[in-house]
Write a protein that holds these residues in place. Sequence first.
Motif, PDB file in Angstrom:
ATOM      1  N   LYS A  92      91.682  66.425  42.917  1.00  0.00           N
ATOM      2  CA  LYS A  92      91.232  65.802  41.669  1.00  0.00           C
ATOM      3  C   LYS A  92      89.707  65.653  41.634  1.00  0.00           C
ATOM      4  O   LYS A  92      89.081  65.863  40.592  1.00  0.00           O
ATOM      5  CB  LYS A  92      91.856  64.409  41.511  1.00  0.00           C
ATOM      6  N   ALA A  93      89.134  65.258  42.762  1.00  0.00           N
ATOM      7  CA  ALA A  93      87.698  64.966  42.803  1.00  0.00           C
ATOM      8  C   ALA A  93      86.839  66.191  43.117  1.00  0.00           C
ATOM      9  O   ALA A  93      85.624  66.140  42.985  1.00  0.00           O
ATOM     10  CB  ALA A  93      87.429  63.881  43.848  1.00  0.00           C
ATOM     11  N   GLU A  94      87.485  67.276  43.539  1.00  0.00           N
ATOM     12  CA  GLU A  94      86.749  68.473  43.964  1.00  0.00           C
ATOM     13  C   GLU A  94      85.803  68.137  45.125  1.00  0.00           C
ATOM     14  O   GLU A  94      84.645  68.549  45.165  1.00  0.00           O
ATOM     15  CB  GLU A  94      85.978  69.083  42.792  1.00  0.00           C
ATOM     16  N   VAL A  95      86.342  67.341  46.042  1.00  0.00           N
ATOM     17  CA  VAL A  95      85.640  66.948  47.261  1.00  0.00           C
ATOM     18  C   VAL A  95      86.604  67.195  48.415  1.00  0.00           C
ATOM     19  O   VAL A  95      87.816  67.023  48.253  1.00  0.00           O
ATOM     20  CB  VAL A  95      85.241  65.456  47.212  1.00  0.00           C
ATOM     21  N   SER A  96      86.116  67.599  49.565  1.00  0.00           N
ATOM     22  CA  SER A  96      87.019  67.916  50.667  1.00  0.00           C
ATOM     23  C   SER A  96      87.766  66.678  51.139  1.00  0.00           C
ATOM     24  O   SER A  96      87.254  65.549  51.096  1.00  0.00           O
ATOM     25  CB  SER A  96      86.243  68.518  51.844  1.00  0.00           C
ATOM     26  N   MET A 132      80.844  57.903  56.752  1.00  0.00           N
ATOM     27  CA  MET A 132      79.886  58.662  55.962  1.00  0.00           C
ATOM     28  C   MET A 132      79.594  57.913  54.672  1.00  0.00           C
ATOM     29  O   MET A 132      80.505  57.391  54.033  1.00  0.00           O
ATOM     30  CB  MET A 132      80.450  60.056  55.631  1.00  0.00           C
ATOM     31  N   VAL A 133      78.311  57.826  54.308  1.00  0.00           N
ATOM     32  CA  VAL A 133      77.922  57.237  53.028  1.00  0.00           C
ATOM     33  C   VAL A 133      77.873  58.366  52.000  1.00  0.00           C
ATOM     34  O   VAL A 133      77.144  59.335  52.175  1.00  0.00           O
ATOM     35  CB  VAL A 133      76.549  56.544  53.117  1.00  0.00           C
ATOM     36  N   PRO A 134      78.687  58.287  50.936  1.00  0.00           N
ATOM     37  CA  PRO A 134      78.722  59.391  49.975  1.00  0.00           C
ATOM     38  C   PRO A 134      77.420  59.529  49.189  1.00  0.00           C
ATOM     39  O   PRO A 134      76.744  58.529  48.917  1.00  0.00           O
ATOM     40  CB  PRO A 134      79.876  58.997  49.046  1.00  0.00           C
ATOM     41  N   THR A 135      77.089  60.739  48.839  1.00  0.00           N
ATOM     42  CA  THR A 135      75.963  60.961  47.936  1.00  0.00           C
ATOM     43  C   THR A 135      76.366  60.478  46.549  1.00  0.00           C
ATOM     44  O   THR A 135      77.547  60.279  46.267  1.00  0.00           O
ATOM     45  CB  THR A 135      75.594  62.451  47.855  1.00  0.00           C
ATOM     46  N   ILE A 136      75.404  60.291  45.671  1.00  0.00           N
ATOM     47  CA  ILE A 136      75.725  59.835  44.327  1.00  0.00           C
ATOM     48  C   ILE A 136      76.609  60.850  43.606  1.00  0.00           C
ATOM     49  O   ILE A 136      77.511  60.485  42.854  1.00  0.00           O
ATOM     50  CB  ILE A 136      74.431  59.554  43.514  1.00  0.00           C
ATOM     51  N   THR A 137      76.392  62.147  43.871  1.00  0.00           N
ATOM     52  CA  THR A 137      77.231  63.182  43.244  1.00  0.00           C
ATOM     53  C   THR A 137      78.672  63.065  43.700  1.00  0.00           C
ATOM     54  O   THR A 137      79.610  63.107  42.896  1.00  0.00           O
ATOM     55  CB  THR A 137      76.697  64.583  43.582  1.00  0.00           C
ATOM     56  N   THR A 138      78.873  62.883  45.008  1.00  0.00           N
ATOM     57  CA  THR A 138      80.228  62.742  45.544  1.00  0.00           C
ATOM     58  C   THR A 138      80.890  61.475  45.024  1.00  0.00           C
ATOM     59  O   THR A 138      82.058  61.481  44.637  1.00  0.00           O
ATOM     60  CB  THR A 138      80.191  62.711  47.083  1.00  0.00           C
TER      61      THR A 138
END
Length: 204
Positions: free
Chosen positions: A46-50, A62-68
């Motif tokens: 759904k999020a297009e994130v691994s 891990m601290v996500p980037t604003i894009t993630t």
Amino acid sequence: MTNTKATPSTSLPKEEHIEEIVSSIGPKVKELRQEQRLSLQQLAVKAEVSAAAIHKIERNDMVPTITTLLKVARALDRPVTYFVEGAGDRPEPVAFTPASQRPALFTPHAGLTLAGISGPYAPFRSAVALATVDPGANSGDKPLLHAGEELVFALEGKLVFDIAGTRHEVRKGDALHFMGDQPHHWVNEGKSKARAVWIALRDS
């Protein structure tokens, strides 16, 4: 005489406040994912994130980037501010969904389209969608089993449910309410699309 006010004991220095917000992102992501009954892989799609990245975020590895974070927030039907606000800043549990902004909800079933008409699954306990079921679409080879309840109100067409071995034909105007811990299966046996209001209520 000067009157100096003491700093409230609940106030945090700026650095600690930032650290508190950052460390709360992972638990919020995990809580929402579990409340929406999404696996890591389903949320990843759904999020297009691994899935590995989401797992690291949930564990605060891990601290996500604003894009993630934007992608994950959209997938979980939350504004990004939900993940970076203090606990005292959360909005009241009221949700308004304009007809033109119904979110598409995730479903693993081919031929089933869900348009959300309820608020997010937290803090509420129910999820309601307008379901469109293509001819021949069904819930799969294995019976479904889950906690909570389901209520289906047919708007057009016909849906056939098998619940614990009993067949139910749900036509326009009919409603079917059942506990999800019974083995169940649904199918559109007709030649036209079926539409229904579909409600899922979690058990706690």
